[in-house]
Design a protein around this motif. Structure first.
Motif, mmCIF file in Angstrom:
data_model
loop_
_atom_site.group_PDB
_atom_site.id
_atom_site.type_symbol
_atom_site.label_atom_id
_atom_site.label_comp_id
_atom_site.label_asym_id
_atom_site.label_seq_id
_atom_site.Cartn_x
_atom_site.Cartn_y
_atom_site.Cartn_z
ATOM 1 N N CYS A 58 1.896 3.644 -7.944
ATOM 2 C CA CYS A 58 2.735 4.690 -7.277
ATOM 3 C C CYS A 58 1.932 5.436 -6.319
ATOM 4 O O CYS A 58 2.338 5.751 -5.320
ATOM 5 C CB CYS A 58 3.415 5.638 -8.428
ATOM 6 S SG CYS A 58 4.510 4.432 -9.380
ATOM 7 N N PHE A 59 0.855 5.721 -6.720
ATOM 8 C CA PHE A 59 -0.026 6.812 -6.013
ATOM 9 C C PHE A 59 -0.635 5.936 -4.677
ATOM 10 O O PHE A 59 -0.575 6.467 -3.687
ATOM 11 C CB PHE A 59 -1.252 7.468 -6.758
ATOM 12 C CG PHE A 59 -0.577 8.746 -7.618
ATOM 13 C CD1 PHE A 59 -0.465 10.163 -6.863
ATOM 14 C CD2 PHE A 59 -0.289 8.500 -8.868
ATOM 15 C CE1 PHE A 59 -0.114 10.909 -7.584
ATOM 16 C CE2 PHE A 59 -0.016 9.700 -9.456
ATOM 17 C CZ PHE A 59 -0.022 10.992 -9.128
ATOM 18 N N ASP A 60 -0.984 4.734 -4.996
ATOM 19 C CA ASP A 60 -1.532 4.166 -3.897
ATOM 20 C C ASP A 60 -0.403 3.655 -2.830
ATOM 21 O O ASP A 60 -0.650 3.418 -1.629
ATOM 22 C CB ASP A 60 -1.665 2.693 -4.328
ATOM 23 C CG ASP A 60 -3.199 2.438 -5.171
ATOM 24 O OD1 ASP A 60 -3.996 3.792 -5.248
ATOM 25 O OD2 ASP A 60 -3.597 1.758 -5.976
ATOM 26 N N MET A 61 0.907 3.896 -3.258
ATOM 27 C CA MET A 61 2.123 3.449 -2.242
ATOM 28 C C MET A 61 2.563 4.883 -1.550
ATOM 29 O O MET A 61 3.290 4.643 -0.718
ATOM 30 C CB MET A 61 3.105 2.965 -3.134
ATOM 31 C CG MET A 61 3.124 1.564 -3.728
ATOM 32 S SD MET A 61 4.571 1.045 -4.637
ATOM 33 C CE MET A 61 5.780 1.028 -3.387
ATOM 34 N N GLY A 62 1.808 5.893 -1.795
ATOM 35 C CA GLY A 62 1.984 6.980 -1.137
ATOM 36 C C GLY A 62 3.161 7.860 -1.580
ATOM 37 O O GLY A 62 3.678 8.657 -1.003
ATOM 38 N N LEU A 63 3.664 7.569 -2.930
ATOM 39 C CA LEU A 63 4.932 8.401 -3.495
ATOM 40 C C LEU A 63 4.701 9.553 -4.142
ATOM 41 O O LEU A 63 3.247 9.813 -4.808
ATOM 42 C CB LEU A 63 5.565 7.387 -4.651
ATOM 43 C CG LEU A 63 6.174 5.946 -4.268
ATOM 44 C CD1 LEU A 63 6.742 5.283 -5.385
ATOM 45 C CD2 LEU A 63 7.177 6.128 -3.119
ATOM 46 N N LYS A 64 5.381 10.364 -4.075
ATOM 47 C CA LYS A 64 5.604 11.717 -4.651
ATOM 48 C C LYS A 64 5.670 11.505 -6.155
ATOM 49 O O LYS A 64 6.755 10.956 -6.325
ATOM 50 C CB LYS A 64 6.181 12.532 -3.900
ATOM 51 C CG LYS A 64 5.728 13.229 -2.533
ATOM 52 C CD LYS A 64 6.620 14.071 -2.104
ATOM 53 C CE LYS A 64 6.186 14.694 -0.644
ATOM 54 N NZ LYS A 64 6.752 15.918 -0.162
#
Length: 189
Positions: free
Chosen positions: A123-129
């Motif tokens: 999720c963080f790698d995808m740039g999601l908040k």
């Protein structure tokens, strides 16, 4: 993990529950242990049975009261104050002492979920908040400790639900709108 990577491009954030989702915990065991560990920090103002009944009642009050006028912490303390002689500052002080001195003894009730780190990293790698959308019946210090015990406390979450920063509990829609607004993914305007 593949299903996360196929999210629509319009997806900019993700909300995670904590208990039974990112952490392995039996809340039916954790809550009584939490109240037993907490009681000595309030034993001068109530007998154990009364204290447990009042705190459980305050949690139930939070879960049912969705007017949005006060923070959950203010509502919780008001519900307690109706039965115990304590104000918000005294509550915060006692909770702080509890967290410093006794909270760690509850760590065995929380087990890491081996998949949680991997899912969060994607999720963080995808740039999601990324928000922790646990039901906000605990102070932030208790939620952060639970994240640490679950071996996920090092992630830079964009928002973590707690007593202090919410005005609603799940399943009230206001809870979700609060989080989306905090993540700047929704505006009531």
């Amino acid at each position: 993990m593949d299903s996360l990577q196929t999210l629509p491009d319009t997806c900019r954030g993700i909300l995670f529950d904590l208990d039974g989702t990112l952490l392995k915990v039996e809340m039916k065991e954790f809550i009584p242990a939490y109240l037993n560990a907490l009681y000595p920090f309030f034993d001068d103002i109530a007998k154990r049975e009364h204290f447990v009944r009042v705190f459980r009642g305050a949690i139930t009050f939070l879960l049912r009261n969705g007017d949005g006028e006060k923070t959950n912490e203010e509502k919780f303390v008001q519900a307690i104050k109706n039965h115990l002689d304590i104000d918000c500052e005294a509550f915060r002080s006692r909770m702080g002492t509890f967290c410093d001195e006794a909270l760690q003894q509850l760590s065995d009730f929380i087990q890491p979920d081996p998949r949680a780190r991997e899912v969060l990293q994607v999720c963080f790698d995808m740039g999601l908040k990324v928000a922790i959308a646990t039901n906000p019946v605990f102070p932030l210090s208790v939620v952060r400790a639970r994240l640490e015990w679950g071996m996920i406390g090092d992630f830079p979450f964009h928002w973590i639900a707690s007593l202090e920063n919410t005005r609603y509990c799940k399943p009230h829609e206001g809870f979700f709108f609060e989080i989306l607004a905090a993540l700047q993914l929704y505006s009531a305007d």
